[in-house]
Design a protein around this motif. Sequence first.
Motif, PDB file in Angstrom:
ATOM      1  N   ILE A  22       0.820  -1.220   0.000  1.00 17.26           N
ATOM      2  CA  ILE A  22       0.000   0.000   0.000  1.00 17.26           C
ATOM      3  C   ILE A  22       0.852   1.267   0.000  1.00 17.26           C
ATOM      4  N   LEU A  39      -2.525  -3.925  -5.300  1.00 18.42           N
ATOM      5  CA  LEU A  39      -3.482  -3.196  -4.463  1.00 18.42           C
ATOM      6  C   LEU A  39      -4.883  -3.807  -4.477  1.00 18.42           C
ATOM      7  N   ILE A  96      -3.312  -7.748  -1.480  1.00 17.02           N
ATOM      8  CA  ILE A  96      -3.081  -7.378  -0.081  1.00 17.02           C
ATOM      9  C   ILE A  96      -3.032  -8.630   0.795  1.00 17.02           C
ATOM     10  N   GLN A 128      -2.562   6.991   0.833  1.00 17.26           N
ATOM     11  CA  GLN A 128      -1.949   5.704   1.160  1.00 17.26           C
ATOM     12  C   GLN A 128      -2.059   5.416   2.655  1.00 17.26           C
ATOM     13  N   LYS A 186      -5.599   4.294   3.568  1.00 16.59           N
ATOM     14  CA  LYS A 186      -5.885   2.917   3.169  1.00 16.59           C
ATOM     15  C   LYS A 186      -5.221   1.919   4.128  1.00 16.59           C
ATOM     16  N   PHE A 187      -3.981   2.206   4.493  1.00 17.39           N
ATOM     17  CA  PHE A 187      -3.266   1.321   5.419  1.00 17.39           C
ATOM     18  C   PHE A 187      -3.926   1.335   6.800  1.00 17.39           C
TER      19      PHE A 187
END
Length: 342
Positions: A109, A124, A129, A183, A186-187
């Motif tokens: 990510i 992604l 993931i 980013q 999302k993480f």
Amino acid sequence: MNNQKRNTILFSLLFIGLIVLFFVNISLGSITIPFKEVYTSLSGGQSSKSTWEYIIINYRLPKAITAVLVGMGLSISGLLMQTLFRNPLAGPYVLGLSSGASLGVAFVILGASILPSFLSGILLSPYGIVLASTLGSTTVLLLVLLVSQRLRDTMAILIVGLMFGSFTSAVVGVLTYFSSAEQLQKFTFWSMGNLGNLSWSSIVILSICVLLGLFLSLLSIKPLNALLLGENYAKSMGLNFNKARLIIILATSILAGSITAYAGPIAFIGLAVPHIAKLVFQTSNHTVLFWSTLLFGAAIMLICDVVSQMPGMEITLPINAITSILGAPVVIWLLVRKRSFK
């Protein structure tokens, strides 16, 4: 009332409660579906509304099954670690598996911007993931297993696991520092845990991993009982300690690694549920603790998922936050209550 009769009653209540919670979990959400309709859909019948049937089969049933698998797997892995290291604060992620999984996901990510666009698009995706998380936790697992073969002291393995966790967390911190806001968001969402994004094929893979881990844990019940009085006592009883330790570490790694890969790192369950089982059943016998921890883990995870769904509302809260908010006060209350009886 003797212990056997008491345990039978408690197990019966737990099992019935788990079934009820499973149906409640599927019934409640942004749209409340009557119990009768849930039962009709799950038993292969035709629901009175096609939208209800679609929601049950394609969204809520997979999520409820995932909650049960996650609750069982993390609870048992926590029980294994607490007995192996003789440490009440040990949890399923004490070997650094969660940090390894986080590192794998962070590379995908947070490091996607430096990769070619076609490759970053593949990585992604949900499967990308999961693959990154699996590779991260597997790498740490292999390193821990390699170290465990060379170290005789169990506490040294615990320290090595913590060091692996610290190292991977530091690398994640460096990646975080150079990442964009998108980013990072999302993480952060991944690190909060999620039970609702799994397809049926993913659930099958997760089920196989969890069942394998639980089978290895079941084989470890006798060694775990021997370890209650220490390593030297276990060895004097004829236990092959190195073999037993390897199986326990492998079982924990399979359970915690696969669950983290598919549902993200979920806190509290593995640490607290074994204590709840011990306090309710008032025993240290792992034959009883294995099944009670299994049932408690699944039931508590279903309760947390129901709360996170915010019945009657559109929003869904992060499962990681709910497990900690609901779980910590319960454990504190149980411990204080137990103390008051002494």
